[in-house]
Design a protein around this motif. Structure first.
Motif, PDB file in Angstrom:
ATOM      1  N   LEU A  24       5.747 -54.379  19.488  1.00  0.00           N
ATOM      2  CA  LEU A  24       5.030 -53.151  19.234  1.00  0.00           C
ATOM      3  C   LEU A  24       3.931 -53.246  20.340  1.00  0.00           C
ATOM      4  O   LEU A  24       3.708 -52.367  20.726  1.00  0.00           O
ATOM      5  CB  LEU A  24       4.139 -52.820  17.135  1.00  0.00           C
ATOM      6  CG  LEU A  24       3.686 -51.386  17.181  1.00  0.00           C
ATOM      7  CD1 LEU A  24       3.764 -50.575  17.550  1.00  0.00           C
ATOM      8  CD2 LEU A  24       3.114 -51.718  15.963  1.00  0.00           C
ATOM      9  N   CYS A  25       2.855 -54.931  19.544  1.00  0.00           N
ATOM     10  CA  CYS A  25       2.455 -54.417  20.720  1.00  0.00           C
ATOM     11  C   CYS A  25       1.789 -53.959  22.435  1.00  0.00           C
ATOM     12  O   CYS A  25       1.609 -54.075  23.100  1.00  0.00           O
ATOM     13  CB  CYS A  25       1.350 -56.060  20.581  1.00  0.00           C
ATOM     14  SG  CYS A  25      -0.093 -55.563  19.166  1.00  0.00           S
ATOM     15  N   THR A  26       3.687 -55.318  22.452  1.00  0.00           N
ATOM     16  CA  THR A  26       3.810 -55.015  23.481  1.00  0.00           C
ATOM     17  C   THR A  26       4.129 -53.826  24.109  1.00  0.00           C
ATOM     18  O   THR A  26       3.816 -53.300  25.519  1.00  0.00           O
ATOM     19  CB  THR A  26       4.804 -56.229  24.459  1.00  0.00           C
ATOM     20  OG1 THR A  26       4.841 -57.451  23.510  1.00  0.00           O
ATOM     21  CG2 THR A  26       5.551 -56.253  25.702  1.00  0.00           C
ATOM     22  N   PHE A  27       4.628 -53.355  23.417  1.00  0.00           N
ATOM     23  CA  PHE A  27       4.903 -51.425  24.216  1.00  0.00           C
ATOM     24  C   PHE A  27       4.216 -50.663  24.061  1.00  0.00           C
ATOM     25  O   PHE A  27       3.475 -50.202  25.175  1.00  0.00           O
ATOM     26  CB  PHE A  27       5.803 -50.757  22.524  1.00  0.00           C
ATOM     27  CG  PHE A  27       7.003 -50.931  22.542  1.00  0.00           C
ATOM     28  CD1 PHE A  27       7.619 -51.458  23.155  1.00  0.00           C
ATOM     29  CD2 PHE A  27       7.602 -50.919  21.182  1.00  0.00           C
ATOM     30  CE1 PHE A  27       9.364 -52.100  23.460  1.00  0.00           C
ATOM     31  CE2 PHE A  27       9.321 -51.506  20.979  1.00  0.00           C
ATOM     32  CZ  PHE A  27       9.886 -51.162  21.906  1.00  0.00           C
ATOM     33  N   SER A  28       2.582 -51.014  23.450  1.00  0.00           N
ATOM     34  CA  SER A  28       1.180 -50.404  23.770  1.00  0.00           C
ATOM     35  C   SER A  28       1.091 -50.945  24.621  1.00  0.00           C
ATOM     36  O   SER A  28       0.597 -49.589  25.687  1.00  0.00           O
ATOM     37  CB  SER A  28      -0.157 -50.973  22.167  1.00  0.00           C
ATOM     38  OG  SER A  28      -0.768 -50.139  22.689  1.00  0.00           O
ATOM     39  N   ILE A  29       0.281 -52.344  24.520  1.00  0.00           N
ATOM     40  CA  ILE A  29       0.477 -52.425  26.491  1.00  0.00           C
ATOM     41  C   ILE A  29       0.773 -52.092  27.933  1.00  0.00           C
ATOM     42  O   ILE A  29       0.226 -50.989  28.559  1.00  0.00           O
ATOM     43  CB  ILE A  29       0.053 -53.558  26.923  1.00  0.00           C
ATOM     44  CG1 ILE A  29      -0.511 -54.502  25.429  1.00  0.00           C
ATOM     45  CG2 ILE A  29      -0.270 -54.255  27.289  1.00  0.00           C
ATOM     46  CD1 ILE A  29      -0.723 -56.265  25.435  1.00  0.00           C
ATOM     47  N   LEU A  30       2.834 -52.728  27.655  1.00  0.00           N
ATOM     48  CA  LEU A  30       2.949 -51.813  28.630  1.00  0.00           C
ATOM     49  C   LEU A  30       3.685 -49.702  29.010  1.00  0.00           C
ATOM     50  O   LEU A  30       2.171 -49.335  30.188  1.00  0.00           O
ATOM     51  CB  LEU A  30       4.107 -51.922  28.752  1.00  0.00           C
ATOM     52  CG  LEU A  30       5.112 -50.812  28.870  1.00  0.00           C
ATOM     53  CD1 LEU A  30       4.966 -51.945  30.992  1.00  0.00           C
ATOM     54  CD2 LEU A  30       7.334 -51.493  29.207  1.00  0.00           C
ATOM     55  N   ILE A  31       3.041 -49.114  27.679  1.00  0.00           N
ATOM     56  CA  ILE A  31       2.594 -47.702  27.668  1.00  0.00           C
ATOM     57  C   ILE A  31       1.148 -47.942  28.203  1.00  0.00           C
ATOM     58  O   ILE A  31       1.003 -46.426  28.976  1.00  0.00           O
ATOM     59  CB  ILE A  31       3.033 -47.488  26.504  1.00  0.00           C
ATOM     60  CG1 ILE A  31       4.760 -47.153  25.802  1.00  0.00           C
ATOM     61  CG2 ILE A  31       1.852 -45.785  26.304  1.00  0.00           C
ATOM     62  CD1 ILE A  31       4.629 -47.121  24.619  1.00  0.00           C
ATOM     63  N   SER A  32       0.182 -48.631  27.878  1.00  0.00           N
ATOM     64  CA  SER A  32      -1.431 -47.878  27.936  1.00  0.00           C
ATOM     65  C   SER A  32      -1.128 -47.834  30.153  1.00  0.00           C
ATOM     66  O   SER A  32      -1.939 -47.148  30.328  1.00  0.00           O
ATOM     67  CB  SER A  32      -1.935 -48.506  27.543  1.00  0.00           C
ATOM     68  OG  SER A  32      -2.575 -48.154  25.926  1.00  0.00           O
ATOM     69  N   PHE A  33      -0.756 -49.696  30.315  1.00  0.00           N
ATOM     70  CA  PHE A  33      -0.468 -49.868  31.548  1.00  0.00           C
ATOM     71  C   PHE A  33       0.339 -48.745  32.547  1.00  0.00           C
ATOM     72  O   PHE A  33      -0.058 -47.802  33.141  1.00  0.00           O
ATOM     73  CB  PHE A  33       0.134 -51.200  32.045  1.00  0.00           C
ATOM     74  CG  PHE A  33       0.227 -51.129  33.353  1.00  0.00           C
ATOM     75  CD1 PHE A  33      -1.252 -52.002  34.112  1.00  0.00           C
ATOM     76  CD2 PHE A  33       1.348 -50.798  34.000  1.00  0.00           C
ATOM     77  CE1 PHE A  33      -0.326 -52.087  35.652  1.00  0.00           C
ATOM     78  CE2 PHE A  33       1.672 -50.955  35.334  1.00  0.00           C
ATOM     79  CZ  PHE A  33       0.315 -51.586  35.896  1.00  0.00           C
ATOM     80  N   GLN A  34       1.160 -47.792  31.774  1.00  0.00           N
ATOM     81  CA  GLN A  34       1.561 -46.686  32.688  1.00  0.00           C
ATOM     82  C   GLN A  34       1.307 -45.904  33.118  1.00  0.00           C
ATOM     83  O   GLN A  34       0.969 -45.177  33.412  1.00  0.00           O
ATOM     84  CB  GLN A  34       3.391 -46.546  32.070  1.00  0.00           C
ATOM     85  CG  GLN A  34       4.109 -46.153  32.707  1.00  0.00           C
ATOM     86  CD  GLN A  34       4.729 -46.708  34.386  1.00  0.00           C
ATOM     87  OE1 GLN A  34       4.669 -47.621  34.225  1.00  0.00           O
ATOM     88  NE2 GLN A  34       5.223 -45.505  34.996  1.00  0.00           N
ATOM     89  N   SER A  35       0.321 -45.098  31.412  1.00  0.00           N
ATOM     90  CA  SER A  35      -0.598 -44.175  31.680  1.00  0.00           C
ATOM     91  C   SER A  35      -1.901 -44.133  33.095  1.00  0.00           C
ATOM     92  O   SER A  35      -2.673 -43.213  32.051  1.00  0.00           O
ATOM     93  CB  SER A  35      -0.783 -44.041  30.027  1.00  0.00           C
ATOM     94  OG  SER A  35       0.697 -43.763  29.247  1.00  0.00           O
ATOM     95  N   ILE A  36      -2.706 -45.165  32.753  1.00  0.00           N
ATOM     96  CA  ILE A  36      -3.624 -45.568  33.697  1.00  0.00           C
ATOM     97  C   ILE A  36      -3.143 -44.628  35.200  1.00  0.00           C
ATOM     98  O   ILE A  36      -2.351 -45.054  35.498  1.00  0.00           O
ATOM     99  CB  ILE A  36      -3.382 -46.689  33.732  1.00  0.00           C
ATOM    100  CG1 ILE A  36      -4.548 -47.745  32.931  1.00  0.00           C
ATOM    101  CG2 ILE A  36      -5.040 -47.098  35.381  1.00  0.00           C
ATOM    102  CD1 ILE A  36      -4.779 -48.530  32.800  1.00  0.00           C
ATOM    103  N   GLN A  37      -4.182 -43.936  35.553  1.00  0.00           N
ATOM    104  CA  GLN A  37      -3.852 -43.209  36.762  1.00  0.00           C
ATOM    105  C   GLN A  37      -4.008 -43.604  37.558  1.00  0.00           C
ATOM    106  O   GLN A  37      -5.181 -44.538  37.669  1.00  0.00           O
ATOM    107  CB  GLN A  37      -4.767 -41.488  36.759  1.00  0.00           C
ATOM    108  CG  GLN A  37      -3.438 -40.813  35.129  1.00  0.00           C
ATOM    109  CD  GLN A  37      -4.500 -39.105  35.166  1.00  0.00           C
ATOM    110  OE1 GLN A  37      -5.420 -39.084  36.350  1.00  0.00           O
ATOM    111  NE2 GLN A  37      -4.662 -39.125  34.609  1.00  0.00           N
TER     112      GLN A  37
END
Length: 403
Positions: free
Chosen positions: A158-171
């Motif tokens: 779950l934490c890995t998902f969260s990190i990946l999603i956050s990284f992908q959301s950075i503009q």
């Protein structure tokens, strides 16, 4: 009525992924939300929504479920195996139920907040347990194991998902939300290290390596890739040495504590993988498998003959540990056809999304976790595989390049 259901539907999906880690505390709610989604789906889905299902990977995965059902029914073991088969259905069912949802960012936000909630809950438990015991330790300590909201492997996922999603959301350009995403990456990464989720740490380094193949070719990406490969090699030897030390410790300890037995995850996998190979050799080539329940019976029989330590043998037999490898499990339980379908799903998915970092990274996470866990033996695993299927299905619509 349809307007009301259409308004509620996305939030039911969001709430489902928000509360998944709390399943042990609110067990009925995920099932209620799934029922709401199933009932509302026919009323709100539109003809154009079904275009999202024109995805070859999803079709292959649905074919895998269909085969498992037919194979189990034809072999007369449907009642014994249905508990596992229905989790495969949950995964592909979530992908189908998702198609009326217009914005995947709602589910992404749910994953981020779900991870933060699980971290806060676990840290709070850790403080309470530390205060009660008067001792303080991280990593594989009993305090950490007992304080975690869910199993360390799934919390790391779950934490890995969260990190990946956050990284992908950075503009690329400055945006106030970038600060929140960076903070979330830091919190989740530190938490993964503190709870010593080794597979999550390895997964993160693999994602860093994969990222170097996307975007413009720059010299620093080559340097990062080389450094990451070096770190992964170092982690391999560290884990290998730890596994050897655990084996020596177990041999020298006549009555290991329950915590030590439960925390030796790599030794556990070494034993079950060895027994899985023994069962494959005894049974020979299998086209249709022996069934999910029968596989655990065969492994338990192997534990009785292969494990010399009495306490350890009794533990393995009583727990009836599964193969801890989804590929081995599919082959033993449903035969070569099931394994082939799953491998084809992986291969086709990679071909379809290979030009996009986010879905490729999610597929890599699925591959790595399937190598050390039977994701379809746990309902939480089925939910997160469903999330990966949603990403694979919608990747071409949601991918945003970050460099």
């Amino acid at each position: 009525m349809r307007i009301l259901l259409a308004a509620i539907y996305p939030y039911a999906f969001l709430l489902l992924y928000l509360i998944i880690p709390f399943d042990n505390y609110i067990r009925a709610l995920p099932n209620i939300l799934m029922a709401i989604l199933v009932v509302a789906f026919p009323f709100i889905v539109k003809k154009e929504d079904f275009k999202k299902l024109k995805s070859l990977p999803i079709a292959i995965f649905l074919g895998l479920f269909t085969y498992l059902l037919i194979d189990s029914f034809g072999s007369g073991r449907l009642q014994d195996d249905f508990n596992i088969i229905k989790k495969v259905l949950i995964a592909v069912g979530l992908a189908i139920l998702y198609i009326p949802v217009a914005d995947v960012r709602k589910i992404n936000s749910a994953i981020i907040f779900s991870s933060l909630a699980a971290i806060i809950f676990s840290v709070f438990n850790f403080v309470l347990i530390t205060d009660a015991t008067g001792s303080f330790a991280f990593g594989d300590s009993p305090q950490v194991v007992e304080s975690l909201l869910i199993d360390r492997l799934y919390l790391g996922l779950l934490c890995t998902f969260s990190i990946l999603i956050s990284f992908q959301s950075i503009q690329k350009k400055y945006h106030p939300n970038n600060n929140y995403y960076l903070a979330n990456i830091l919190v989740n990464a530190v938490f993964i290290v503190l709870i010593a989720s080794k597979i999550a740490v390895v997964a993160l380094f693999f994602l860093i390596l994969i990222k170097q193949f996307y975007g413009q070719r720059k010299i620093w990406k080559l340097v990062t890739a080389i450094a990451t490969i070096g770190i992964l090699t170092g982690l391999f030897f560290i884990i290998k040495n730890e596994k050897d030390n655990q084996s020596i410790q177990t041999e020298n300890t006549k009555n290991p504590t329950a915590f030590i037995e439960n925390s030796m995850t790599y030794e556990l996998r070494a034993v079950v993988w060895n027994c899985a190979v023994n069962v494959i050799q005894d049974k020979g080539f299998s086209l249709t498998g022996i069934g999910f329940d029968a596989t655990k019976d065969q492994l338990a029989a192997c534990y009785e003959t292969q494990i010399t330590n009495i306490d350890k043998r009794e533990k393995f037999v009583a727990q009836r540990y599964n193969t801890h490898n989804q590929f081995l499990d599919f082959y033993l339980s449903a035969g070569f056809i099931a394994l082939l379908l799953f491998l084809v799903f992986m291969g086709v998915s990679f071909i379809k999304v290979r030009h996009q970092f986010f879905p490729t990274a999610m597929l890599a996470i699925l591959l790595m976790y399937c190598m050390v866990e039977n994701l379809f033996h746990r309902q939480i695993g089925a939910y997160y595989v469903g999330f990966i299927l949603i990403v694979l299905m919608t990747g071409k619509h949601t991918e945003k390049t970050t460099e």
